[in-house]
Design a protein around this motif. Structure first.
Motif, PDB file in Angstrom:
ATOM      1  N   ASP A  69       0.815  -1.214   0.000  1.00 16.93           N
ATOM      2  CA  ASP A  69       0.000   0.000   0.000  1.00 16.93           C
ATOM      3  C   ASP A  69       0.851   1.267   0.000  1.00 16.93           C
ATOM      4  OD1 ASP A  69      -2.342  -1.542   0.150  1.00 16.93           O
ATOM      5  OD2 ASP A  69      -2.055  -1.776   2.314  1.00 16.93           O
ATOM      6  N   ASP A  70       2.170   1.112  -0.014  1.00 17.11           N
ATOM      7  CA  ASP A  70       3.050   2.287  -0.002  1.00 17.11           C
ATOM      8  C   ASP A  70       3.443   2.625  -1.443  1.00 17.11           C
ATOM      9  OD1 ASP A  70       5.096   3.738   2.261  1.00 17.11           O
ATOM     10  OD2 ASP A  70       5.665   3.844   0.150  1.00 17.11           O
ATOM     11  N   ALA A  71       2.880   3.740  -1.939  1.00 17.70           N
ATOM     12  CA  ALA A  71       3.056   4.075  -3.356  1.00 17.70           C
ATOM     13  C   ALA A  71       4.510   4.348  -3.706  1.00 17.70           C
ATOM     14  CB  ALA A  71       2.188   5.287  -3.705  1.00 17.70           C
ATOM     15  N   LEU A  72       5.244   4.978  -2.780  1.00 18.94           N
ATOM     16  CA  LEU A  72       6.643   5.288  -3.077  1.00 18.94           C
ATOM     17  C   LEU A  72       7.463   4.002  -3.163  1.00 18.94           C
ATOM     18  CD1 LEU A  72       8.782   8.170  -2.371  1.00 18.94           C
ATOM     19  CD2 LEU A  72       9.653   6.057  -1.388  1.00 18.94           C
ATOM     20  N   ALA A  73       7.220   3.068  -2.254  1.00 17.32           N
ATOM     21  CA  ALA A  73       7.937   1.790  -2.313  1.00 17.32           C
ATOM     22  C   ALA A  73       7.630   1.072  -3.619  1.00 17.32           C
ATOM     23  CB  ALA A  73       7.555   0.928  -1.110  1.00 17.32           C
TER      24      ALA A  73
END
Ligand code: ZN
Length: 380
Positions: free
Chosen positions: A192-196
């Motif tokens: 759910d972490d867009a940057l990751a």
């Protein structure tokens, strides 16, 4: 009343504990080495008593500059670690004194919040099971026969990727480095972490959460089972002395390296900072420019990081190539850095109750992804 340390990561020798007001302790040396500074022990049977614990050999520890303004950590449940305000260092006597009246029957004291090998096993299992993008490899075995865990995290979609290496805890007593890894790894595998997710479209990560399992389990500050300081073994690692470095170095040579971060803790300086590969013979301006961009992005992502204070830079050609960061930067011509966190606190943003802590280390680890994202396009 009893003092014990015969457990994962424990280290203390009890010289006297008959009288709560006169408990005398010594830190045991790392095996086959003169280094010592890490301590971790349990005190039982002293509930409600004013205990005066003197570490009588503190003056001969590896970094005496680590003791002024230092406060020991303690815990009743081995989960929440708090600072003991009445910690003091007598420079003339070379004695560190911890004064504390435990509120429970058992209390643990340590140099910094411990990170046991059992917790390491839990972390590796958690991350390996978290995502199909994670592959666990055992890079090799330590001298005590433990696994050297290497996590490969990335998407195999046929597109070329930057090769990013992140390692921690070459110095086993620098436990904040593995607390940092928890924050870093959990964010990296968070779907759910867009940057990751966007970072994993461009880069593959190779992560060694603990470079020194033997030193960690034995309760060492700085060395492995053979007494080797792993961060002085990178130019010529030997199987009988530093297999940890030998195996991880071989894995790096297989993948190539576009980015490397080696995570540590510093005993004396109360700041988070980066040490770069200044002074390597082949230093290119782009390596330093990338480092500055990484640092600026990390300050923005986590203001506990700063760039005003740190180590002096090595003069041109004077870098020690036996150190991980310098060896990698010289060998691969890439951005390679050492990250240091404090044992004491961040003096720019003090937390009187916790000092520098596992929680703050985790946040800094998670923020490192923002900083990598700021430079990933230009790594090669
Ligand atoms: Zn270190």
């Amino acid at each position: 009343m009893r003092i014990s340390s015969d457990f994962d990561g424990g280290n203390i020798i009890c010289r006297a504990c008959d009288d709560p007001g006169d408990i005398r302790l010594e830190i045991r040396r790392d095996a086959n080495s003169h280094f010592y500074q890490w301590f971790h022990y349990r005190l039982t049977g002293a509930r409600g008593q004013d205990c005066v614990m003197q570490i009588v050999n503190a003056g001969g520890a590896a970094y005496v500059g680590g003791w002024p303004d230092y406060r020991a950590v303690a815990s009743y449940d081995r989960r929440r670690w708090f600072r003991v305000p009445a910690t003091s260092f007598d420079r003339d006597a070379g004695v560190l004194t911890i004064r504390h009246a435990p509120e429970r029957d058992a209390v643990w004291y340590a140099y910094f919040a411990p990170y046991s090998m059992e917790r390491h096993a839990d972390l590796v299992a958690e991350i390996a099971a978290a995502s199909p993008l994670v592959r666990l490899e055992v890079a090799g075995a330590t001298l005590d026969g433990q696994d050297i865990d290497l996590l490969h995290i990335g998407r195999d979609d046929g597109k070329p990727k930057r090769q990013c290496w992140v390692i921690a805890r070459q110095h086993p007593g620098e436990t904040m480095a593995e607390w940092w890894m928890e924050g870093f790894l959990r964010r990296l595998v968070d779907p759910d972490d867009a940057l990751a997710r966007s970072l994993l479209a461009e880069a593959v990560f190779h992560v060694v959460p603990n470079m020194n399992p033997d030193g960690s389990r034995r309760g060492h500050l700085r060395t492995n089972a053979a007494g080797a300081n792993l961060n002085r073994e990178w130019n010529d690692p030997q199987p009988w002395r530093s297999p940890e470095v030998l195996h991880v170095r071989a894995a790096m040579q297989e993948t190539g390296v576009d980015f490397a971060l080696d995570v540590h803790g510093d005993e004396a300086l109360p700041y988070n900072f980066i040490a770069g590969p200044h002074g390597i013979p082949s230093l290119q301006p782009r390596q330093i420019a990338l480092m500055h961009d990484f640092q600026a992005a990390l300050v923005r992502a986590c203001p506990d990081f700063q760039t005003a204070r740190g180590y002096p830079e090595a003069a041109p050609g004077k870098a020690d190539l036996s150190m991980c960061t310098n060896w990698i930067a010289e060998t691969f011509g890439c951005l390679a850095m050492t990250l240091e966190m404090p044992f004491k606190d961040n003096a720019d943003a003090r937390d009187p109750a916790a000092g520098w802590s596992p929680e703050r280390s985790r946040k800094l680890g998670a923020a490192a992804l923002d900083a990598i994202d700021a430079v990933v396009d230009r790594l090669r």
